[in-house]
Design an enzyme around this catalytic site. Structure first.
Site, PDB file in Angstrom:
ATOM      1  N   ARG A  26      45.503  72.793  59.746  1.00  0.00           N
ATOM      2  CA  ARG A  26      44.645  73.142  60.887  1.00  0.00           C
ATOM      3  C   ARG A  26      43.630  72.036  61.145  1.00  0.00           C
ATOM      4  O   ARG A  26      43.046  71.486  60.200  1.00  0.00           O
ATOM      5  CB  ARG A  26      43.906  74.458  60.617  1.00  0.00           C
ATOM      6  CG  ARG A  26      44.818  75.646  60.649  1.00  0.00           C
ATOM      7  CD  ARG A  26      44.056  76.942  60.896  1.00  0.00           C
ATOM      8  NE  ARG A  26      44.923  78.074  60.598  1.00  0.00           N
ATOM      9  CZ  ARG A  26      45.843  78.549  61.432  1.00  0.00           C
ATOM     10  NH1 ARG A  26      46.005  77.995  62.615  1.00  0.00           N
ATOM     11  NH2 ARG A  26      46.600  79.573  61.083  1.00  0.00           N
ATOM     12  N   ASP A  27      43.440  71.735  62.435  1.00  0.00           N
ATOM     13  CA  ASP A  27      42.420  70.765  62.819  1.00  0.00           C
ATOM     14  C   ASP A  27      41.043  71.327  62.452  1.00  0.00           C
ATOM     15  O   ASP A  27      40.752  72.496  62.671  1.00  0.00           O
ATOM     16  CB  ASP A  27      42.496  70.474  64.324  1.00  0.00           C
ATOM     17  CG  ASP A  27      41.730  69.225  64.697  1.00  0.00           C
ATOM     18  OD1 ASP A  27      42.371  68.227  65.080  1.00  0.00           O
ATOM     19  OD2 ASP A  27      40.478  69.240  64.618  1.00  0.00           O
ATOM     20  N   ILE A  28      40.187  70.460  61.913  1.00  0.00           N
ATOM     21  CA  ILE A  28      38.877  70.903  61.438  1.00  0.00           C
ATOM     22  C   ILE A  28      37.942  71.229  62.609  1.00  0.00           C
ATOM     23  O   ILE A  28      36.986  71.990  62.440  1.00  0.00           O
ATOM     24  CB  ILE A  28      38.268  69.831  60.499  1.00  0.00           C
ATOM     25  CG1 ILE A  28      37.240  70.428  59.574  1.00  0.00           C
ATOM     26  CG2 ILE A  28      37.724  68.650  61.268  1.00  0.00           C
ATOM     27  CD1 ILE A  28      36.861  69.526  58.418  1.00  0.00           C
ATOM     28  N   ASN A  58      48.042  60.785  70.333  1.00  0.00           N
ATOM     29  CA  ASN A  58      47.148  59.776  70.898  1.00  0.00           C
ATOM     30  C   ASN A  58      47.399  58.430  70.236  1.00  0.00           C
ATOM     31  O   ASN A  58      47.740  58.369  69.048  1.00  0.00           O
ATOM     32  CB  ASN A  58      45.687  60.185  70.686  1.00  0.00           C
ATOM     33  CG  ASN A  58      45.319  61.454  71.454  1.00  0.00           C
ATOM     34  OD1 ASN A  58      45.740  61.632  72.589  1.00  0.00           O
ATOM     35  ND2 ASN A  58      44.545  62.328  70.827  1.00  0.00           N
ATOM     36  N   GLU A  81      41.407  58.843  66.916  1.00  0.00           N
ATOM     37  CA  GLU A  81      40.280  58.713  65.982  1.00  0.00           C
ATOM     38  C   GLU A  81      40.758  58.454  64.566  1.00  0.00           C
ATOM     39  O   GLU A  81      40.070  57.784  63.791  1.00  0.00           O
ATOM     40  CB  GLU A  81      39.426  59.990  65.997  1.00  0.00           C
ATOM     41  CG  GLU A  81      38.717  60.230  67.312  1.00  0.00           C
ATOM     42  CD  GLU A  81      38.034  61.585  67.363  1.00  0.00           C
ATOM     43  OE1 GLU A  81      38.120  62.346  66.376  1.00  0.00           O
ATOM     44  OE2 GLU A  81      37.425  61.879  68.407  1.00  0.00           O
ATOM     45  N   VAL A  82      41.876  59.022  64.200  1.00  0.00           N
ATOM     46  CA  VAL A  82      42.400  58.882  62.836  1.00  0.00           C
ATOM     47  C   VAL A  82      43.694  58.076  62.907  1.00  0.00           C
ATOM     48  O   VAL A  82      44.651  58.479  63.585  1.00  0.00           O
ATOM     49  CB  VAL A  82      42.642  60.256  62.179  1.00  0.00           C
ATOM     50  CG1 VAL A  82      43.207  60.078  60.778  1.00  0.00           C
ATOM     51  CG2 VAL A  82      41.347  61.071  62.141  1.00  0.00           C
ATOM     52  N   HIS A  96      49.669  61.421  64.181  1.00  0.00           N
ATOM     53  CA  HIS A  96      49.675  62.878  64.072  1.00  0.00           C
ATOM     54  C   HIS A  96      49.985  63.483  65.418  1.00  0.00           C
ATOM     55  O   HIS A  96      49.600  62.947  66.462  1.00  0.00           O
ATOM     56  CB  HIS A  96      48.333  63.404  63.547  1.00  0.00           C
ATOM     57  CG  HIS A  96      47.144  62.820  64.231  1.00  0.00           C
ATOM     58  ND1 HIS A  96      46.674  61.558  63.943  1.00  0.00           N
ATOM     59  CD2 HIS A  96      46.352  63.312  65.204  1.00  0.00           C
ATOM     60  CE1 HIS A  96      45.633  61.296  64.701  1.00  0.00           C
ATOM     61  NE2 HIS A  96      45.417  62.338  65.489  1.00  0.00           N
ATOM     62  N   MET A  97      50.663  64.615  65.371  1.00  0.00           N
ATOM     63  CA  MET A  97      50.960  65.389  66.569  1.00  0.00           C
ATOM     64  C   MET A  97      50.011  66.580  66.590  1.00  0.00           C
ATOM     65  O   MET A  97      49.917  67.316  65.602  1.00  0.00           O
ATOM     66  CB  MET A  97      52.416  65.868  66.526  1.00  0.00           C
ATOM     67  CG  MET A  97      52.809  66.780  67.672  1.00  0.00           C
ATOM     68  SD  MET A  97      54.497  67.368  67.456  1.00  0.00           S
ATOM     69  CE  MET A  97      55.398  65.984  68.121  1.00  0.00           C
ATOM     70  N   HIS A  98      49.281  66.736  67.690  1.00  0.00           N
ATOM     71  CA  HIS A  98      48.446  67.924  67.883  1.00  0.00           C
ATOM     72  C   HIS A  98      49.326  69.031  68.468  1.00  0.00           C
ATOM     73  O   HIS A  98      50.026  68.796  69.469  1.00  0.00           O
ATOM     74  CB  HIS A  98      47.325  67.665  68.887  1.00  0.00           C
ATOM     75  CG  HIS A  98      46.316  66.639  68.476  1.00  0.00           C
ATOM     76  ND1 HIS A  98      45.053  66.973  68.031  1.00  0.00           N
ATOM     77  CD2 HIS A  98      46.363  65.279  68.457  1.00  0.00           C
ATOM     78  CE1 HIS A  98      44.369  65.867  67.770  1.00  0.00           C
ATOM     79  NE2 HIS A  98      45.138  64.823  68.018  1.00  0.00           N
TER      80      HIS A  98
HETATM   81  P1  AMP Z   1      42.925  61.969  67.246  1.00  0.00           P
HETATM   82  O1  AMP Z   1      41.745  61.868  68.182  1.00  0.00           O
HETATM   83  O2  AMP Z   1      44.223  62.186  67.967  1.00  0.00           O
HETATM   84  O3  AMP Z   1      42.970  60.835  66.257  1.00  0.00           O
HETATM   85  O4  AMP Z   1      42.693  63.311  66.437  1.00  0.00           O
HETATM   86  C1  AMP Z   1      42.125  63.353  65.166  1.00  0.00           C
HETATM   87  C2  AMP Z   1      41.902  64.805  64.835  1.00  0.00           C
HETATM   88  O5  AMP Z   1      41.715  64.922  63.443  1.00  0.00           O
HETATM   89  C3  AMP Z   1      40.654  65.417  65.505  1.00  0.00           C
HETATM   90  O6  AMP Z   1      41.069  66.516  66.315  1.00  0.00           O
HETATM   91  C4  AMP Z   1      39.805  65.861  64.329  1.00  0.00           C
HETATM   92  O7  AMP Z   1      39.131  67.067  64.559  1.00  0.00           O
HETATM   93  C5  AMP Z   1      40.833  65.987  63.206  1.00  0.00           C
HETATM   94  N1  AMP Z   1      40.325  65.834  61.853  1.00  0.00           N
HETATM   95  C6  AMP Z   1      39.549  64.830  61.367  1.00  0.00           C
HETATM   96  N2  AMP Z   1      39.292  65.017  60.060  1.00  0.00           N
HETATM   97  C7  AMP Z   1      39.944  66.153  59.704  1.00  0.00           C
HETATM   98  C8  AMP Z   1      40.075  66.880  58.490  1.00  0.00           C
HETATM   99  N3  AMP Z   1      39.480  66.475  57.360  1.00  0.00           N
HETATM  100  N4  AMP Z   1      40.813  68.012  58.489  1.00  0.00           N
HETATM  101  C9  AMP Z   1      41.412  68.439  59.624  1.00  0.00           C
HETATM  102  N5  AMP Z   1      41.333  67.793  60.803  1.00  0.00           N
HETATM  103  C10 AMP Z   1      40.605  66.677  60.846  1.00  0.00           C
END
Ligand code: AMP
Length: 116
Positions: free
Chosen positions: A30-32, A88, A96-97, A101-103
């Site tokens: 789950r997304d945090i 993204n 951001e990460v 990853h697939m949302h």
């Molecule tokens: P993106 O902007 O596509 O890179 O999405 C990164 C996602 O990772 C964001 O929706 C964040 O809320 C999520 N995220 C960051 N750190 C964590 C974590 N420790 N556990 C779960 N989701 C995270």
């Protein structure tokens, strides 16, 4: 070699996350900071920073993202109404990460695909 992100630690269960699914190729958690009632991230276990680094050897793991999305959407009860899958890439894509990853987003009408 690409720098590891927090997602590698989640995959290895070194830091807590609500993991919904894991196999030898992918992990879903789950997304945090959920943006919808269902907001799950599905990631390949291997570190691929962005879609710009995708190679043919990744096709099995990246294909698995879709079959796991289908399964989790069905389990969440959102398959019939529908949902959105987002990947993204880099700054203009809002990434951001830097671990692909697939949302999986759903559980309410999500509106237009892009904000203006
Ligand atoms: P993106 O902007 O596509 O890179 O999405 C990164 C996602 O990772 C964001 O929706 C964040 O809320 C999520 N995220 C960051 N750190 C964590 C974590 N420790 N556990 C779960 N989701 C995270």
């Amino acid at each position: 070699m690409a720098a590891e992100t927090i997602f590698s630690k989640i995959i290895r269960k070194e830091i807590p996350a609500e993991i919904l699914y894991q196999d030898e190729l992918v992990t879903a958690f789950r997304d945090i900071h959920p943006k919808a009632p269902t907001h799950v991230l599905i990631v390949p276990n291997v570190l691929i920073p962005t879609t710009n680094e995708v190679e043919a050897e990744h096709e099995l793991a990246l294909g698995r993202l879709f079959t796991v999305a289908r399964k989790l959407a069905a389990e969440a009860g959102i398959a019939e109404d529908g949902y959105r899958l987002i990947v993204n890439c880099n700054s203009h894509g809002g990434q951001e990460v830097y671990h692909i990853h697939m949302h999986l987003l759903g559980g309410r009408p999500l509106g237009p695909m892009l904000a203006r």
